[in-house]
Scaffold this motif. Sequence first.
Motif, PDB file in Angstrom:
ATOM      1  N   THR A 119       0.844  -1.190   0.000  1.00  0.00           N
ATOM      2  CA  THR A 119       0.000   0.000   0.000  1.00  0.00           C
ATOM      3  C   THR A 119       0.883   1.244   0.000  1.00  0.00           C
ATOM      4  O   THR A 119       2.021   1.200   0.480  1.00  0.00           O
ATOM      5  CB  THR A 119      -0.960  -0.003   1.209  1.00  0.00           C
ATOM      6  OG1 THR A 119      -1.953   1.001   1.040  1.00  0.00           O
ATOM      7  CG2 THR A 119      -0.236   0.193   2.517  1.00  0.00           C
ATOM      8  N   PRO A 120       0.385   2.354  -0.532  1.00  0.00           N
ATOM      9  CA  PRO A 120       1.159   3.594  -0.452  1.00  0.00           C
ATOM     10  C   PRO A 120       1.218   4.119   0.985  1.00  0.00           C
ATOM     11  O   PRO A 120       0.322   3.851   1.784  1.00  0.00           O
ATOM     12  CB  PRO A 120       0.384   4.573  -1.338  1.00  0.00           C
ATOM     13  CG  PRO A 120      -0.767   3.858  -1.897  1.00  0.00           C
ATOM     14  CD  PRO A 120      -0.841   2.505  -1.295  1.00  0.00           C
ATOM     15  N   ASN A 121       2.238   4.864   1.273  1.00  0.00           N
ATOM     16  CA  ASN A 121       2.439   5.453   2.596  1.00  0.00           C
ATOM     17  C   ASN A 121       1.738   6.816   2.657  1.00  0.00           C
ATOM     18  O   ASN A 121       2.068   7.734   1.914  1.00  0.00           O
ATOM     19  CB  ASN A 121       3.938   5.613   2.859  1.00  0.00           C
ATOM     20  CG  ASN A 121       4.268   6.037   4.262  1.00  0.00           C
ATOM     21  OD1 ASN A 121       3.426   6.508   5.008  1.00  0.00           O
ATOM     22  ND2 ASN A 121       5.540   5.870   4.625  1.00  0.00           N
ATOM     23  N   PHE A 122       0.784   6.952   3.575  1.00  0.00           N
ATOM     24  CA  PHE A 122       0.047   8.209   3.749  1.00  0.00           C
ATOM     25  C   PHE A 122       0.995   9.373   4.028  1.00  0.00           C
ATOM     26  O   PHE A 122       0.747  10.502   3.583  1.00  0.00           O
ATOM     27  CB  PHE A 122      -0.966   8.083   4.897  1.00  0.00           C
ATOM     28  CG  PHE A 122      -1.707   9.364   5.172  1.00  0.00           C
ATOM     29  CD1 PHE A 122      -2.819   9.705   4.423  1.00  0.00           C
ATOM     30  CD2 PHE A 122      -1.286  10.223   6.181  1.00  0.00           C
ATOM     31  CE1 PHE A 122      -3.501  10.897   4.668  1.00  0.00           C
ATOM     32  CE2 PHE A 122      -1.963  11.406   6.431  1.00  0.00           C
ATOM     33  CZ  PHE A 122      -3.066  11.751   5.671  1.00  0.00           C
ATOM     34  N   ILE A 133      -9.830   5.288  -0.906  1.00  0.00           N
ATOM     35  CA  ILE A 133     -10.720   5.733   0.163  1.00  0.00           C
ATOM     36  C   ILE A 133      -9.904   6.162   1.380  1.00  0.00           C
ATOM     37  O   ILE A 133     -10.300   7.037   2.140  1.00  0.00           O
ATOM     38  CB  ILE A 133     -11.780   4.680   0.539  1.00  0.00           C
ATOM     39  CG1 ILE A 133     -12.815   5.324   1.449  1.00  0.00           C
ATOM     40  CG2 ILE A 133     -11.152   3.440   1.161  1.00  0.00           C
ATOM     41  CD1 ILE A 133     -14.140   4.654   1.464  1.00  0.00           C
ATOM     42  N   ARG A 134      -8.748   5.525   1.567  1.00  0.00           N
ATOM     43  CA  ARG A 134      -7.843   5.902   2.648  1.00  0.00           C
ATOM     44  C   ARG A 134      -6.452   5.387   2.312  1.00  0.00           C
ATOM     45  O   ARG A 134      -6.298   4.484   1.499  1.00  0.00           O
ATOM     46  CB  ARG A 134      -8.314   5.359   3.998  1.00  0.00           C
ATOM     47  CG  ARG A 134      -8.058   3.884   4.214  1.00  0.00           C
ATOM     48  CD  ARG A 134      -8.600   3.345   5.517  1.00  0.00           C
ATOM     49  NE  ARG A 134     -10.035   3.500   5.653  1.00  0.00           N
ATOM     50  CZ  ARG A 134     -10.940   2.720   5.059  1.00  0.00           C
ATOM     51  NH1 ARG A 134     -10.546   1.734   4.280  1.00  0.00           N
ATOM     52  NH2 ARG A 134     -12.217   2.913   5.240  1.00  0.00           N
ATOM     53  N   GLU A 135      -5.457   5.954   2.940  1.00  0.00           N
ATOM     54  CA  GLU A 135      -4.093   5.437   2.923  1.00  0.00           C
ATOM     55  C   GLU A 135      -3.655   5.312   4.375  1.00  0.00           C
ATOM     56  O   GLU A 135      -4.305   5.852   5.270  1.00  0.00           O
ATOM     57  CB  GLU A 135      -3.164   6.364   2.128  1.00  0.00           C
ATOM     58  CG  GLU A 135      -3.486   6.358   0.641  1.00  0.00           C
ATOM     59  CD  GLU A 135      -2.692   7.378  -0.162  1.00  0.00           C
ATOM     60  OE1 GLU A 135      -1.920   8.171   0.428  1.00  0.00           O
ATOM     61  OE2 GLU A 135      -2.857   7.384  -1.399  1.00  0.00           O
ATOM     62  N   TYR A 136      -2.569   4.607   4.605  1.00  0.00           N
ATOM     63  CA  TYR A 136      -2.137   4.273   5.954  1.00  0.00           C
ATOM     64  C   TYR A 136      -0.744   4.814   6.246  1.00  0.00           C
ATOM     65  O   TYR A 136       0.137   4.744   5.391  1.00  0.00           O
ATOM     66  CB  TYR A 136      -2.093   2.746   6.135  1.00  0.00           C
ATOM     67  CG  TYR A 136      -3.410   2.092   5.814  1.00  0.00           C
ATOM     68  CD1 TYR A 136      -4.337   1.842   6.818  1.00  0.00           C
ATOM     69  CD2 TYR A 136      -3.742   1.757   4.504  1.00  0.00           C
ATOM     70  CE1 TYR A 136      -5.560   1.267   6.519  1.00  0.00           C
ATOM     71  CE2 TYR A 136      -4.970   1.184   4.206  1.00  0.00           C
ATOM     72  CZ  TYR A 136      -5.870   0.947   5.218  1.00  0.00           C
ATOM     73  OH  TYR A 136      -7.085   0.387   4.922  1.00  0.00           O
ATOM     74  N   THR A 137      -0.569   5.300   7.461  1.00  0.00           N
ATOM     75  CA  THR A 137       0.782   5.515   7.959  1.00  0.00           C
ATOM     76  C   THR A 137       1.298   4.133   8.364  1.00  0.00           C
ATOM     77  O   THR A 137       0.502   3.208   8.584  1.00  0.00           O
ATOM     78  CB  THR A 137       0.790   6.440   9.189  1.00  0.00           C
ATOM     79  OG1 THR A 137       0.087   5.802  10.253  1.00  0.00           O
ATOM     80  CG2 THR A 137       0.182   7.810   8.869  1.00  0.00           C
ATOM     81  N   ALA A 178       9.218   5.943   3.484  1.00  0.00           N
ATOM     82  CA  ALA A 178       9.318   5.377   2.132  1.00  0.00           C
ATOM     83  C   ALA A 178       7.948   5.463   1.467  1.00  0.00           C
ATOM     84  O   ALA A 178       6.915   5.325   2.129  1.00  0.00           O
ATOM     85  CB  ALA A 178       9.780   3.923   2.198  1.00  0.00           C
ATOM     86  N   PRO A 179       7.880   5.687   0.154  1.00  0.00           N
ATOM     87  CA  PRO A 179       6.590   5.813  -0.524  1.00  0.00           C
ATOM     88  C   PRO A 179       5.742   4.550  -0.539  1.00  0.00           C
ATOM     89  O   PRO A 179       4.519   4.632  -0.584  1.00  0.00           O
ATOM     90  CB  PRO A 179       6.952   6.215  -1.954  1.00  0.00           C
ATOM     91  CG  PRO A 179       8.406   6.400  -2.005  1.00  0.00           C
ATOM     92  CD  PRO A 179       9.006   5.958  -0.717  1.00  0.00           C
TER      93      PRO A 179
END
Length: 187
Positions: A119-122, A133-137, A178-179
């Motif tokens: 997953t991408p890094n928020f 809908i959301r991204e995660y730290t 990191a992305p």
Amino acid sequence: MKDNENFIDLAFKGGSDGRRDSQSGWQVYIGQYYKNKKIIDIGSGLGNSRPRLSVNDNEVTLQEPAPELQADIKEELAEIPSDSYEIVTCFDVIEHIPDDSTFLKDLFRVCKNTVFMTTPNFRVFGCKNKYHIREYTPPELVELCEDFSSNLEFLVCNNTTGAGCFKVDRKTFLESNAPALAVFLHK
């Protein structure tokens, strides 16, 4: 983490709009990591994962509910039998899922051994993609994953494709800017 109020759900949208071949490095990594395994790629999108995952004699099944996209399984994840695949992959999908906890529960239910998801890094992207809908730290992702497995391994990548990804310890992962983020959830 804040839900994106401009979210467009790709599960109901066919075609390439909102989809790119942007997980190639992760797919190559997993294809080389496992040998002779039965793998299902959940949310396979454009279907580019099959040749990358099937090296080393891995048997690969693609699942994609979106119309007009080629997949072996069009049914929803909830309809796939429990413990039916050794490895379940999910490349940049969870950020598209409204009920992420139920989704991850089903991923873990379908796998016999391991779930691998990216997953991408928020911290880098701030959930500006209208299809997320959301991204995660990293701490949020770990918290979500720990609800299903206490045996986690972490990877990061300094680009979004997963090329050149590398394993890190928990502390490094939690602090990562990191992305791209990835987690192995082992049973």
